[in-house]
Enzyme design. Structure first.
Site, PDB file in Angstrom:
ATOM      1  N   HIS A 129      37.615  10.586  64.811  1.00 34.61           N
ATOM      2  CA  HIS A 129      38.845  11.147  64.124  1.00 34.61           C
ATOM      3  C   HIS A 129      40.020  11.527  65.159  1.00 34.61           C
ATOM      4  O   HIS A 129      40.304  11.977  66.550  1.00 34.61           O
ATOM      5  CB  HIS A 129      38.376  12.915  64.463  1.00 34.61           C
ATOM      6  CG  HIS A 129      39.163  14.111  63.948  1.00 34.61           C
ATOM      7  ND1 HIS A 129      40.351  14.105  63.113  1.00 34.61           N
ATOM      8  CD2 HIS A 129      39.439  14.919  64.538  1.00 34.61           C
ATOM      9  CE1 HIS A 129      41.296  14.821  62.948  1.00 34.61           C
ATOM     10  NE2 HIS A 129      40.462  15.770  63.797  1.00 34.61           N
ATOM     11  N   ASN A 155      47.735  15.095  64.451  1.00 39.95           N
ATOM     12  CA  ASN A 155      46.352  14.944  63.311  1.00 39.95           C
ATOM     13  C   ASN A 155      46.218  15.779  61.969  1.00 39.95           C
ATOM     14  O   ASN A 155      46.635  16.630  61.722  1.00 39.95           O
ATOM     15  CB  ASN A 155      45.599  16.369  63.941  1.00 39.95           C
ATOM     16  CG  ASN A 155      43.952  17.167  64.007  1.00 39.95           C
ATOM     17  OD1 ASN A 155      43.522  16.091  62.702  1.00 39.95           O
ATOM     18  ND2 ASN A 155      43.475  17.168  64.880  1.00 39.95           N
ATOM     19  N   CYS A 196      38.088  18.875  59.831  1.00 41.87           N
ATOM     20  CA  CYS A 196      38.509  17.822  60.157  1.00 41.87           C
ATOM     21  C   CYS A 196      37.086  16.903  59.987  1.00 41.87           C
ATOM     22  O   CYS A 196      36.817  15.183  59.790  1.00 41.87           O
ATOM     23  CB  CYS A 196      39.002  17.694  61.891  1.00 41.87           C
ATOM     24  SG  CYS A 196      39.876  18.489  61.736  1.00 41.87           S
TER      25      CYS A 196
HETATM   26  O1  UT7 Z   1      40.604  18.808  65.130  1.00 42.61           O
HETATM   27  C1  UT7 Z   1      40.364  19.252  66.012  1.00 42.61           C
HETATM   28  C2  UT7 Z   1      41.579  19.925  66.013  1.00 42.61           C
HETATM   29  N1  UT7 Z   1      41.874  20.251  67.506  1.00 42.61           N
HETATM   30  C3  UT7 Z   1      42.044  20.352  68.784  1.00 42.61           C
HETATM   31  O2  UT7 Z   1      42.407  18.811  68.647  1.00 42.61           O
HETATM   32  C4  UT7 Z   1      43.077  21.117  69.506  1.00 42.61           C
HETATM   33  C5  UT7 Z   1      42.227  20.256  71.224  1.00 42.61           C
HETATM   34  N2  UT7 Z   1      43.035  20.801  72.088  1.00 42.61           N
HETATM   35  C6  UT7 Z   1      44.233  20.090  72.745  1.00 42.61           C
HETATM   36  O3  UT7 Z   1      44.207  19.315  72.324  1.00 42.61           O
HETATM   37  C7  UT7 Z   1      44.377  20.677  73.763  1.00 42.61           C
HETATM   38  O4  UT7 Z   1      43.917  22.285  74.229  1.00 42.61           O
HETATM   39  C8  UT7 Z   1      46.197  21.309  73.273  1.00 42.61           C
HETATM   40  C9  UT7 Z   1      47.090  19.528  72.776  1.00 42.61           C
HETATM   41  C10 UT7 Z   1      46.202  22.108  72.537  1.00 42.61           C
HETATM   42  C11 UT7 Z   1      46.582  22.099  74.229  1.00 42.61           C
HETATM   43  O5  UT7 Z   1      46.529  21.346  76.310  1.00 42.61           O
HETATM   44  P1  UT7 Z   1      45.607  22.071  77.041  1.00 42.61           P
HETATM   45  O6  UT7 Z   1      46.226  21.185  78.197  1.00 42.61           O
HETATM   46  O7  UT7 Z   1      44.755  22.532  76.375  1.00 42.61           O
HETATM   47  O8  UT7 Z   1      47.405  23.289  77.766  1.00 42.61           O
HETATM   48  P2  UT7 Z   1      47.104  25.062  77.084  1.00 42.61           P
HETATM   49  O9  UT7 Z   1      47.216  25.744  76.227  1.00 42.61           O
HETATM   50  O10 UT7 Z   1      45.984  24.933  77.915  1.00 42.61           O
HETATM   51  O11 UT7 Z   1      48.198  25.588  77.730  1.00 42.61           O
HETATM   52  C12 UT7 Z   1      49.311  24.655  79.130  1.00 42.61           C
HETATM   53  C13 UT7 Z   1      50.454  25.513  79.057  1.00 42.61           C
HETATM   54  C14 UT7 Z   1      51.017  26.571  78.475  1.00 42.61           C
HETATM   55  O12 UT7 Z   1      51.718  27.663  79.559  1.00 42.61           O
HETATM   56  P3  UT7 Z   1      51.172  28.086  80.819  1.00 42.61           P
HETATM   57  O13 UT7 Z   1      50.946  29.318  80.045  1.00 42.61           O
HETATM   58  O14 UT7 Z   1      50.671  27.857  81.384  1.00 42.61           O
HETATM   59  O15 UT7 Z   1      52.823  29.120  81.104  1.00 42.61           O
HETATM   60  C15 UT7 Z   1      50.967  27.040  76.987  1.00 42.61           C
HETATM   61  O16 UT7 Z   1      51.728  28.342  77.166  1.00 42.61           O
HETATM   62  O17 UT7 Z   1      51.093  24.547  78.210  1.00 42.61           O
HETATM   63  C16 UT7 Z   1      51.984  26.007  77.127  1.00 42.61           C
HETATM   64  N3  UT7 Z   1      52.003  25.215  76.296  1.00 42.61           N
HETATM   65  C17 UT7 Z   1      53.062  24.503  75.493  1.00 42.61           C
HETATM   66  N4  UT7 Z   1      54.193  24.109  76.571  1.00 42.61           N
HETATM   67  C18 UT7 Z   1      55.264  23.267  75.002  1.00 42.61           C
HETATM   68  C19 UT7 Z   1      51.691  25.187  75.284  1.00 42.61           C
HETATM   69  N5  UT7 Z   1      51.952  24.286  74.192  1.00 42.61           N
HETATM   70  C20 UT7 Z   1      52.662  23.620  74.211  1.00 42.61           C
HETATM   71  C21 UT7 Z   1      53.876  23.005  73.531  1.00 42.61           C
HETATM   72  N6  UT7 Z   1      54.795  22.920  74.368  1.00 42.61           N
HETATM   73  N7  UT7 Z   1      53.450  22.705  72.899  1.00 42.61           N
END
Ligand code: UT7
Length: 339
Positions: A262, A292, A119
């Protein structure tokens, strides 16, 4: 850390272009594939839809269209280009896709090669191009940032698949002959020791070759991401590198016309803007429409802002790219516009 050398020639940003696939996939549609919701995706990322290359489209075609539009804006013919840098992590050909782009454009006088920094790739490529221009080795360079991450996304992994999309963006850069220099400065960083938090690794499977020798199979496993770690990395490192760059050049954040980051997550954009007290209206964002798109996010956003008239010649822009590697960087520049 790579620090800029003292310079002899200036760098100008003459034109921009972009292209995105025709098929947009909404959050609700993705919900038919994985257990997710429009509300979850919008509130955690700001993304409403992403574009995915369809069967009658290709990364080569998107890159070519973006490049042609940038050349057209600058009023340049393809054969006036000395070098083509294609920033991509998802080439059509692992040996390099830039020469195919060169052929498509008819840029018969240009050398062409791919540059991979995920990225951060577009920003790294712009800085690389600037070195050729400053040294006097080249006069006109086309930089394309293009990715088709949809090839490598695990579409059954809701933690990552909702984030990504496909696109291509381009700028054309020129060495200035009159002392004008629109690239104020840059900083580039890498930290491979943290690379496992976001990777697209080679397949681990091995097959027998001869005797006790074996060979690794070609191909790659889908993207693996620890979202929380990537998030923490971004909100820590992006403000830090921007702060350092602005301080080095004596530029106050409130004198910036635009913050061009980005496009990974709206929460990351907001956190960085907050840190510098940059008002939301100066933070460029098109995440909602495209998600992204890796190396393409910065040039696509730049092109849309130039074409809509938001970015005007002379506007000062602070930009930062970040992502897999880990890699990140920042650049401070002014939009030059066509001659
Ligand atoms: O160029 C760089 C590329 N990468 C990035 O930019 C990633 C940077 N990170 C992020 O943007 C965030 O970490 C995410 C958007 C990927 C995830 O958000 P988060 O607030 O960190 O969520 P999390 O991974 O802590 O997950 C929270 C909950 C989990 O459920 P439990 O275990 O608490 O029951 C996940 O299973 O949300 C759940 N979850 C979803 N639910 C519905 C994870 N993805 C999804 C989804 N839909 N797509």
């Amino acid at each position: 850390m790579v620090e800029p050398l003292s310079t002899t020639r200036g760098v100008l940003f003459r034109g921009s272009g972009s292209a995105t696939p025709s098929r947009s996939i909404s959050n609700a549609e993705l919900g038919q594939r994985v257990q997710t919701s429009d509300e979850w995706i919008r509130s955690r990322t700001g993304i409403a839809a992403r574009r995915v290359v369809n069967s009658d489209e290709s990364l080569a075609e998107l890159s070519g269209l973006a490049a042609e539009r940038a050349l057209e804006m600058a009023g340049w013919s393809a054969d006036s280009i000395d070098l083509i840098l294609l920033a991509t992590s998802t080439p059509d050909d692992l040996f390099g896709s830039a020469p195919r782009l060169q052929a498509r454009l008819g840029a018969t006088n240009a050398a062409a090669f791919d540059l991979t920094a995920a990225c951060s790739g577009f920003l790294f490529a712009v800085v690389t191009a600037a070195q050729y221009l400053r040294s006097g080795a080249m006069r006109r360079i086309l930089v394309v940032g293009a990715d088709q991450l949809s090839r490598w996304v695990n579409w059954d992994d809701r933690r990552s698949c909702v984030l990504f999309g496909d696109a291509a963006g381009a700028v054309v850069m020129e060495a200035s002959e009159n002392g004008q220099d629109d690239l104020d400065g840059f900083l580039l960083r890498s930290d491979g020791s943290r690379g496992e938090v976001l990777q697209l690794p080679q397949v681990s499977q091995r097959k027998p070759l001869v005797g006790d020798a074996s060979h690794q199979c070609g191909g790659f496993d889908p993207i693996q991401m620890n979202g929380q770690e990537v998030y923490k990395f971004a909100v820590r490192e992006v403000p830090a590198i921007l702060e350092k760059l602005l301080a080095q050049h004596g530029v106050a954040a409130d004198s910036l016309d635009w913050l061009l980051l980005h496009q990974a997550n709206q929460r990351i954009l907001d956190a960085v803007a907050d840190r510098f007290s940059v008002p939301t209206k100066k933070v460029l964002s098109n995440l909602a429409h495209y998600g992204n798109t890796s190396a393409a996010t910065i040039p696509v956003m730049l092109d849309e802002a130039v074409r809509s008239g938001s970015i005007q010649p002379g506007h000062r822009i602070a930009s930062s790219g970040f992502g897999a590697g880990l890699s990140w960087g920042a650049a401070l520049f002014r939009w030059s516009g066509p001659a």
